[in-house]
Design a protein around this motif. Structure first.
Motif, PDB file in Angstrom:
ATOM      1  N   ALA A 231      46.067  31.410  31.412  1.00  0.00           N
ATOM      2  CA  ALA A 231      47.037  32.305  32.062  1.00  0.00           C
ATOM      3  C   ALA A 231      46.483  32.934  33.336  1.00  0.00           C
ATOM      4  O   ALA A 231      47.070  33.873  33.869  1.00  0.00           O
ATOM      5  N   TYR A 232      45.348  32.419  33.824  1.00  0.00           N
ATOM      6  CA  TYR A 232      44.808  32.975  35.069  1.00  0.00           C
ATOM      7  C   TYR A 232      45.778  32.730  36.228  1.00  0.00           C
ATOM      8  O   TYR A 232      46.332  31.640  36.374  1.00  0.00           O
ATOM      9  N   SER A 233      45.932  33.749  37.069  1.00  0.00           N
ATOM     10  CA  SER A 233      46.640  33.546  38.329  1.00  0.00           C
ATOM     11  C   SER A 233      45.667  33.269  39.461  1.00  0.00           C
ATOM     12  O   SER A 233      46.078  32.845  40.548  1.00  0.00           O
ATOM     13  N   ARG A 234      44.407  33.487  39.223  1.00  0.00           N
ATOM     14  CA  ARG A 234      43.350  33.233  40.195  1.00  0.00           C
ATOM     15  C   ARG A 234      42.047  33.148  39.427  1.00  0.00           C
ATOM     16  O   ARG A 234      41.860  33.815  38.394  1.00  0.00           O
ATOM     17  N   GLU A 235      41.136  32.309  39.889  1.00  0.00           N
ATOM     18  CA  GLU A 235      39.871  32.178  39.196  1.00  0.00           C
ATOM     19  C   GLU A 235      39.119  33.506  39.200  1.00  0.00           C
ATOM     20  O   GLU A 235      39.139  34.250  40.186  1.00  0.00           O
ATOM     21  N   PRO A 236      38.454  33.833  38.076  1.00  0.00           N
ATOM     22  CA  PRO A 236      37.764  35.133  37.989  1.00  0.00           C
ATOM     23  C   PRO A 236      36.606  35.226  38.962  1.00  0.00           C
ATOM     24  O   PRO A 236      36.002  34.222  39.359  1.00  0.00           O
ATOM     25  N   ARG A 237      36.301  36.472  39.342  1.00  0.00           N
ATOM     26  CA  ARG A 237      35.226  36.742  40.284  1.00  0.00           C
ATOM     27  C   ARG A 237      34.380  37.876  39.746  1.00  0.00           C
ATOM     28  O   ARG A 237      34.806  38.667  38.901  1.00  0.00           O
ATOM     29  N   TRP A 278      30.427  44.424  38.906  1.00  0.00           N
ATOM     30  CA  TRP A 278      31.829  44.336  38.540  1.00  0.00           C
ATOM     31  C   TRP A 278      32.266  42.905  38.287  1.00  0.00           C
ATOM     32  O   TRP A 278      31.599  41.947  38.672  1.00  0.00           O
ATOM     33  N   PHE A 279      33.408  42.788  37.643  1.00  0.00           N
ATOM     34  CA  PHE A 279      34.080  41.492  37.484  1.00  0.00           C
ATOM     35  C   PHE A 279      35.581  41.746  37.541  1.00  0.00           C
ATOM     36  O   PHE A 279      36.069  42.861  37.282  1.00  0.00           O
ATOM     37  N   ARG A 280      36.296  40.698  37.883  1.00  0.00           N
ATOM     38  CA  ARG A 280      37.747  40.808  38.026  1.00  0.00           C
ATOM     39  C   ARG A 280      38.388  39.546  37.467  1.00  0.00           C
ATOM     40  O   ARG A 280      38.077  38.433  37.902  1.00  0.00           O
ATOM     41  N   PHE A 281      39.295  39.737  36.527  1.00  0.00           N
ATOM     42  CA  PHE A 281      40.072  38.650  35.945  1.00  0.00           C
ATOM     43  C   PHE A 281      41.544  38.929  36.242  1.00  0.00           C
ATOM     44  O   PHE A 281      42.060  40.001  35.877  1.00  0.00           O
ATOM     45  N   ALA A 282      42.192  37.995  36.906  1.00  0.00           N
ATOM     46  CA  ALA A 282      43.600  38.143  37.269  1.00  0.00           C
ATOM     47  C   ALA A 282      44.437  37.210  36.404  1.00  0.00           C
ATOM     48  O   ALA A 282      44.171  36.001  36.348  1.00  0.00           O
ATOM     49  N   PHE A 283      45.452  37.762  35.731  1.00  0.00           N
ATOM     50  CA  PHE A 283      46.318  36.999  34.841  1.00  0.00           C
ATOM     51  C   PHE A 283      47.741  37.014  35.385  1.00  0.00           C
ATOM     52  O   PHE A 283      48.130  37.886  36.171  1.00  0.00           O
ATOM     53  N   GLU A 284      48.498  36.033  34.946  1.00  0.00           N
ATOM     54  CA  GLU A 284      49.894  35.978  35.316  1.00  0.00           C
ATOM     55  C   GLU A 284      50.643  37.176  34.735  1.00  0.00           C
ATOM     56  O   GLU A 284      50.282  37.692  33.686  1.00  0.00           O
ATOM     57  N   PRO A 285      51.689  37.654  35.454  1.00  0.00           N
ATOM     58  CA  PRO A 285      52.470  38.778  34.908  1.00  0.00           C
ATOM     59  C   PRO A 285      53.039  38.433  33.538  1.00  0.00           C
ATOM     60  O   PRO A 285      53.471  37.312  33.285  1.00  0.00           O
ATOM     61  N   GLY A 286      53.022  39.405  32.641  1.00  0.00           N
ATOM     62  CA  GLY A 286      53.532  39.200  31.292  1.00  0.00           C
ATOM     63  C   GLY A 286      52.509  38.689  30.306  1.00  0.00           C
ATOM     64  O   GLY A 286      52.843  38.474  29.132  1.00  0.00           O
ATOM     65  N   THR A 287      51.274  38.477  30.748  1.00  0.00           N
ATOM     66  CA  THR A 287      50.249  37.992  29.817  1.00  0.00           C
ATOM     67  C   THR A 287      49.973  39.018  28.726  1.00  0.00           C
ATOM     68  O   THR A 287      49.819  38.665  27.547  1.00  0.00           O
TER      69      THR A 287
END
Length: 944
Positions: A231-237, A278-287
């Motif tokens: 459900a990632y909207s962008r690869e984590p960083r 830090w880390f950032r995980f971006a998921f699709e809306p509604g995840t």
């Protein structure tokens, strides 16, 4: 009530006002029945305590002040003053519960080293409890020290929890700490600044909000279920940062199983205190299912407004008190026809009972004149008659209304009363207390940058002061009529009925005892006309228009215009950009202004423009740009292709429209907007795209020809700016630099012949006169005549020198493009209005300060030339008001116009010179007129 009596219509307050006033009166009765002086002093002490708290917040230390730059650097210099984390390891395991909400299990392994001189006896770990409006509900499940379970001291704050691990014998040397806890609802809805996509973010700093310890090495492991990884909207960083130093990278899976994906982020370099890992995980809306904002979030959102809300409630109660509790007492509720003024009540007192504020000076003057006043009384009557009903009489009327002896006589005779008691004192105390407390909160929260974005501290403070001032005015000015005063007012109602029925204003004389009452009942302007007519019949000298105390509409207009000059100048400085100001053309390549602008490094750039459309029709410029470069990793925002163009020529908008953007031959999404009056293009690439790429941009100028005035006549100008100054700022990186730049222009022979007034490449000048140099030798093709230019830096990175009639240097600080000028009427171009408006805006920084200075100097010369001769009336206002205010406005506009000038520009001399002369003229005027007095004018008969 007699048969011929007329009932007095009683105003009924609204039900809300009646209910609020009943509460106030009940409270007043309760305080009087249960309390004494000590209780009232105690209540006053409570308000004083709140005021003291507000003053402490204003002048005392800032509570929870964010750590500043100097604090962080100082802690880095004294890193050994507390324990040091030899190693910091954090393991995060994500779960999505049955309810769809996010849960994270955290395990932290910390090896803490205590030097011999460190006095810390506790290992404390601070975990936030509030994050992005969510309550994280941290739950500690296990804590061990050197492998043994320990009792943890928990200290809870408003937005965090601190877990403290003490040691009875003291902590020295190395100690291993393990903490296991669970966090909930860490994800939140957000929009990516660079891609523009909605997403749900899980972004976290492993060290926490306050980690004032040095760290030798750090390692993080994040385990994500396979269903969430899909459900990632962008690869984590992930990455680290400390003050201005930062680094980041895309997280690649270290290990995968059928159910989970694990990421690892390590750092073996020593980090100072208050670093961020830090880390950032971006998921699709509604995840994830997101909870409603927490109670503490609403406290943070509404809390700063509580004093203002309390002030609003206090104002409502004060209005209710004024309308009901402090209203006039009831009389007989009727009045009868009356031919004589009220018994033993002078007209001046009657005017105060009737609340005829604006007519009070005239009533007092008539009463004084009727009782056989001297020449001064006659002069006062004439002046009051002229001033009646004029806006300039407002302050004079209120001053006479409240200052005269008749006002005191009203209270001495018991016709009005002053409300006293607990309610009035509470209104005064509440207005001061809540306003001071609001000021304290403004000062405290002004240090919290995220909060100041939402609640506008300056506006809140201004509204608080306004509401508090209104409450104080209501409480201090409430002067209701007593029953005795109401009875007198009812007699005045009967007298007014008599004056209306008998048309007393048509047959009255200047010394008639009824005249002050007729004036009192009429409107101020109508009363003034009536008395002025009677003065003329009486033969009194009415020549007092030049009296300094007489403010006519013209004099008020002069004073108002003079004072308005300064706020108008401030408004111009705040809202109108000066044409002499240097615009930051490189703002588009600043990631703080345009997120994602940095990261795409261009090595070669070429732009080819083709002009279509024959003379007599509508031209169109089609441009194709090719950019080759590299995209690097390590940025929080996705690197985007950003371009900016000057598409406005002398006020004429050329209608630049981007038609397509392609990366390696594939179309990509983009947005077109405006920034600092220029056309801005920004792609919306959704994810990382590292490596070498070729970008193609196509755009058109649908209306490129503008009407301009040049060399004493109107012409048509076509200007195309392919590159603006500052382009290299965003395209060059540490290991990358621009290798070549080329532009070309293709046009037909017919267009080339028509451009006889001027044609060539841009370069060597400043906006808006960029300078033009010859195209050089053309090349012919099937499409027509083509001109081309190519540039590249030498081995030292310097761009080449270009020669034409004069030596011109071109570099990355210059514009690059082409310009053609045609005779008027060659193309169907726009109107001249755009050029005229643009020229006027460019002239404003010169015209406005010089104009204000000239007006100030001219007004000052009136007083200087007149010397010791007196100046009266409107001319005095021009000299004494216009001069200083317009001189101040001239200096405000001078700073606005010259703040980006270096001093050798031709416009610098008239701007600064006129402002300096305005100051000299102002001082000279005040010196020349300092002893001036207005003489007393006498009539030929000797009366005034």
């Amino acid at each position: 009530m007699p048969a011929d009596a007329i009932a007095v219509a009683q105003r009924r307050p609204t039900p809300l006002y009646r209910w609020l006033s009943a509460r106030l009166m009940r409270l007043e009765r309760w305080v009087r029945s249960h309390g004494s002086v000590n209780l009232r002093w105690g209540i006053g002490f409570g308000w004083a305590l709140i005021i003291g708290i507000g003053l402490l917040l204003i002048f005392g230390p800032v509570i929870n002040k964010p750590i500043g730059f100097d604090d962080i650097t100082a802690s880095a210099e004294d890193v050994t003053g507390t324990w040091i984390a030899r190693s910091f390891q954090a393991d995060y395991v994500l779960h999505r519960g049955d309810d769809g909400r996010l849960q994270v299990d955290v395990t932290e392994h910390i090896t803490a080293f205590f030097a011999d001189d460190v006095r810390d006896e506790t290992i404390e770990r601070v975990i936030p409890t509030q994050y992005e409006s969510h309550d994280l509900h941290p739950t500690l499940t296990e804590a061990t020290l050197d492998g043994s379970p320990v009792h943890v001291h928990t200290r809870t704050t408003a937005d965090g929890v601190a877990y403290g691990i003490p040691h009875r014998t003291g902590l020295r040397g190395d100690h291993d700490v393990v903490l296991r806890y669970t966090l909930h609802d860490m994800a939140y809805a957000a929009q990516d600044n660079s891609t523009g996509r909605d997403e749900q973010l899980w972004e976290w700093n492993a060290y926490g909000p306050s980690f004032g310890h040095g760290v030798a090495e750090t390692e993080m492991h994040i385990t994500v279920p396979r269903t969430l990884a899909d459900a990632y909207s962008r690869e984590p960083r992930g990455g680290l940062s400390w003050l201005l130093a930062a680094d980041s990278a895309q997280l690649d899976p270290e290990s995968t199983t059928g159910d989970t994906v694990t990421y690892t982020l390590t750092n073996d370099q020593s980090l100072p205190p208050y670093a961020t890992f830090w880390f950032r995980f971006a998921f699709e809306p509604g995840t994830f299912a997101l909870p409603a904002p927490s109670f503490f979030f609403w406290v943070q959102a509404i809390g700063p407004f509580v004093p203002l809300l309390l002030l609003a409630a206090t104002l409502l109660f004060a209005l209710a008190a004024r309308a009901v509790a402090w209203s006039d007492a009831r009389g007989r509720a009727w009045y009868v026809y009356r031919e004589e003024p009220p018994d033993a009540v002078k007209p001046a007192v009657a005017a105060r009972i009737w609340r005829s504020v604006l007519s009070t000076p005239l009533v007092d003057a008539l009463d004084e004149y009727r009782r056989g006043g001297d020449a001064a009384a006659k002069r006062a009557l004439v002046r009051a008659a002229r001033q009646a009903g004029r806006p300039g009489n407002l302050m004079i009327a209120w001053t006479r209304y409240l200052r005269g002896s008749a006002w005191k006589d009203v209270f001495r005779r018991g016709l009005r009363r002053v409300p006293r008691g607990f309610v009035r004192e509470s209104f005064l105390g509440a207005a001061l207390a809540w306003a001071v407390l609001q000021a304290g909160l403004v000062r405290q929260l002004s240090y919290q940058v995220p909060l100041t974005r939402y609640w506008w501290p300056v506006a809140v403070m201004a509204v608080s002061v306004l509401v508090a001032g209104t409450i104080i005015v209501i409480a201090l000015t409430a002067r209701p009529l007593t029953r005795k005063g109401t009875l007198v007012k009812e007699q005045l109602l009967g007298l007014r009925l008599y004056a209306d029925r008998t048309l007393a204003h048509e047959r009255i004389s200047l010394k008639d005892p009824l005249l002050p009452y007729v004036v009192m009942f009429a409107s101020p302007r109508r009363a003034g006309r009536l008395v002025r007519a009677l003065i003329a019949q009486e033969g009194l000298n009415a020549d007092v228009a030049a009296d300094p105390a007489f403010l006519s509409a013209k004099r008020l207009a002069v004073r108002f215009a003079a004072v308005l000059a300064v706020p108008a100048a401030i408004a111009v400085v705040s809202w109108v950009p000066a044409s002499t100001q240097y615009h930051s053309d490189d703002a588009a390549y600043d990631s703080d202004v345009v997120p994602g602008a940095y990261g795409f490094f261009v090595s070669t750039f070429s732009a080819h423009a083709t002009l279509t459309g024959a003379p007599g029709g509508t031209p169109r410029l089609q441009v194709t740009e090719h950019l080759s470069g590299a995209v690097e990793e390590g940025f929080r925002n996705v690197p985007q292709v950003v371009r900016i163009w000057h598409d406005t020529v002398n006020g004429h908008h050329a209608g630049l429209t981007v038609t397509s953007v392609a990366v390696d031959g594939s179309a990509v999404p983009f947005t077109q907007s405006r920034l600092d009056g220029q056309a801005l293009l920004r792609t919306r690439l959704p994810d990382e795209w590292p490596g070498d790429h070729d970008v193609t941009i196509r755009y058109t100028l649908d209306d490129p020809v503008a009407e301009v005035w040049a060399d004493g006549g109107w012409r048509q100008r076509l200007r195309w700016t392919a590159l603006s100054p500052g382009w290299r700022f965003g395209w060059a990186g540490v290991d990358h630099d621009v290798e070549s730049v080329s532009v070309s222009l293709t046009l037909s022979d017919e267009v080339l012949d028509a451009a006889a007034h001027g044609r060539g490449w841009l370069g060597g000048g400043a906006w808006p006169d960029l300078g033009v140099r010859d195209f050089g030798a053309p090349a012919r093709s099937a499409a027509g005549v083509q001109y081309a230019e190519w540039f590249a830096p030498d081995a030292d990175g310097h761009w080449p020198e270009l020669t034409a009639d004069d030596v011109v240097f071109w570099s990355d600080d210059d514009y690059l493009g082409a310009q053609l000028e045609f005779p008027e009427g060659t193309y169907a171009a726009g109107s001249r209005a755009a050029f005229i408006a643009d020229a006027a805006m460019r002239a404003l920084p010169i015209v406005l300060p010089v104009l204000c200075a000239v007006i100030a100097i001219g007004a000052a010369l009136i007083g200087i030339v007149r010397g010791r001769r007196p100046i009266v009336g409107g001319m005095r206002d021009v000299t004494r008001w216009v001069t200083p205010w317009f001189a101040a406005a001239a200096w405000i506009l001078t700073f606005w116009a010259t703040r980006d000038l270096v001093g050798d520009e031709p416009e610098f001399v008239p701007i600064m010179g006129s402002a300096a002369l305005a100051v000299v003229a102002t001082v000279w005027m005040f010196v020349a007129t300092r002893h001036r007095r207005t003489p007393t004018r006498t009539s030929r008969s000797g009366s005034h």
